[in-house]
Design an enzyme around this catalytic site. Structure first.
Site, mmCIF file in Angstrom:
data_model
loop_
_atom_site.group_PDB
_atom_site.id
_atom_site.type_symbol
_atom_site.label_atom_id
_atom_site.label_comp_id
_atom_site.label_asym_id
_atom_site.label_seq_id
_atom_site.Cartn_x
_atom_site.Cartn_y
_atom_site.Cartn_z
ATOM 1 N N ARG A 37 5.734 0.080 6.834
ATOM 2 C CA ARG A 37 7.127 0.107 7.144
ATOM 3 C C ARG A 37 7.678 1.534 7.176
ATOM 4 O O ARG A 37 8.801 1.760 7.576
ATOM 5 C CB ARG A 37 7.881 -0.721 6.107
ATOM 6 N N ASP A 94 4.164 7.737 9.374
ATOM 7 C CA ASP A 94 5.097 8.530 8.575
ATOM 8 C C ASP A 94 4.373 9.722 7.948
ATOM 9 O O ASP A 94 4.835 10.846 8.003
ATOM 10 C CB ASP A 94 5.776 7.659 7.501
ATOM 11 N N ASP A 97 -2.280 11.207 4.520
ATOM 12 C CA ASP A 97 -2.635 11.743 3.201
ATOM 13 C C ASP A 97 -4.154 11.923 3.163
ATOM 14 O O ASP A 97 -4.663 12.917 3.680
ATOM 15 C CB ASP A 97 -2.104 10.735 2.163
ATOM 16 N N LEU A 102 -5.433 6.227 8.794
ATOM 17 C CA LEU A 102 -5.472 6.628 10.198
ATOM 18 C C LEU A 102 -6.878 6.454 10.778
ATOM 19 O O LEU A 102 -7.030 6.012 11.927
ATOM 20 C CB LEU A 102 -4.993 8.080 10.341
HETATM 21 P P1 IMP Z 1 -3.816 7.700 3.566
HETATM 22 O O1 IMP Z 1 -4.643 6.523 3.984
HETATM 23 O O2 IMP Z 1 -4.256 8.214 2.211
HETATM 24 O O3 IMP Z 1 -3.759 8.784 4.579
HETATM 25 O O4 IMP Z 1 -2.362 7.165 3.290
HETATM 26 C C1 IMP Z 1 -1.465 6.860 4.267
HETATM 27 C C2 IMP Z 1 -0.340 6.004 3.750
HETATM 28 O O5 IMP Z 1 -0.102 6.188 2.347
HETATM 29 C C3 IMP Z 1 0.954 6.370 4.429
HETATM 30 O O6 IMP Z 1 1.137 5.655 5.624
HETATM 31 C C4 IMP Z 1 1.984 6.012 3.368
HETATM 32 O O7 IMP Z 1 2.327 4.645 3.466
HETATM 33 C C5 IMP Z 1 1.277 6.232 2.060
HETATM 34 N N1 IMP Z 1 1.597 7.546 1.439
HETATM 35 C C6 IMP Z 1 0.771 8.618 1.295
HETATM 36 N N2 IMP Z 1 1.390 9.633 0.676
HETATM 37 C C7 IMP Z 1 2.645 9.204 0.437
HETATM 38 C C8 IMP Z 1 3.804 9.831 -0.169
HETATM 39 O O8 IMP Z 1 3.800 10.997 -0.610
HETATM 40 N N3 IMP Z 1 4.930 9.072 -0.213
HETATM 41 C C9 IMP Z 1 4.997 7.788 0.267
HETATM 42 N N4 IMP Z 1 3.954 7.173 0.837
HETATM 43 C C10 IMP Z 1 2.780 7.875 0.914
#
Ligand code: IMP
Length: 184
Positions: A37, A94, A97, A102
């Site tokens: 979201r 958004d 991380d 992705l």
């Molecule tokens: P990844 O798979 O670790 O790249 O995480 C991606 C998802 O984690 C994003 O789409 C967010 O929903 C969530 N996320 C990662 N870091 C943050 C943050 O600092 N604040 C809020 N949501 C985060």
């Protein structure tokens, strides 16, 4: 709470990204796929700044929920409702991380035969990357802090803020109300 990126800076950058995407798609009609979201405010603003015909759809995957650290592999909760074969697809995130979400999305969509697949992410926490994923359009690179606002939440709070703010470690401790609601 510390404001990292103000509202005007976000608006200016979103306008630039919109122009850049339009330049890269002179024939128009890319399909923007927003990752629910957290994407909602970014997606809406980006659409208003994208001066070419485009379509939208949304996908939902399992996320951190109430935790501030990544947990487990991404899981598809809601798929898009159309065929993307031969389409120019742009994933709208958004924040990227670790990159696992992705990476999962890219593999999922590439298997469906789009003409092209790109990603636009408002925020990039590049120092945390574990998967080497390409991101064609990045709004801002940010440090390794947990951020909220402009659609991003912590335990479903703070999405409404018009700016991006970093929470302090104390603010990342769930409140009794959140704990008793069973989401922490
Ligand atoms: P990844 O798979 O670790 O790249 O995480 C991606 C998802 O984690 C994003 O789409 C967010 O929903 C969530 N996320 C990662 N870091 C943050 C943050 O600092 N604040 C809020 N949501 C985060």
């Amino acid at each position: 709470m510390e404001v990292l990126i103000g509202s005007e800076a976000i608006q200016g950058r979103v306008r630039e990204i919109g122009r850049q995407i339009a330049r890269d798609h002179p024939e128009g009609a890319p399909l923007l796929i927003g990752v629910l979201r957290g994407c909602v405010i970014f997606m809406a603003d980006l659409m208003k700044c994208l001066p070419i015909p485009h379509e939208i759809d949304f996908i939902s995957i399992s996320s951190y929920e109430s935790s501030s650290t990544s947990s487990g592999a991404p899981r598809l909760v809601k798929d898009i409702g159309r065929d993307i074969r031969g389409r120019d697809v742009i994933i709208v995130e958004d924040i990227v991380d670790t990159g696992h979400t992705l990476d999962f999305l890219r593999r999922t969509f590439l298997a469906r035969g789009p003409a092209s697949l790109k990603t636009v992410a408002l925020l990039d926490k590049r120092s945390r990357r574990e998967c080497n994923v390409p991101i064609e359009y990045v709004g801002f690179e940010i440090p390794d802090r947990f951020v909220v606002g402009y659609g991003l939440d912590f335990a479903e709070r703070f999405r409404h803020l018009p700016y991006i703010a970093a929470l302090s470690p104390e603010e990342l401790i769930p409140t009794p109300a959140i704990r008793s609601a069973g989401v922490a």
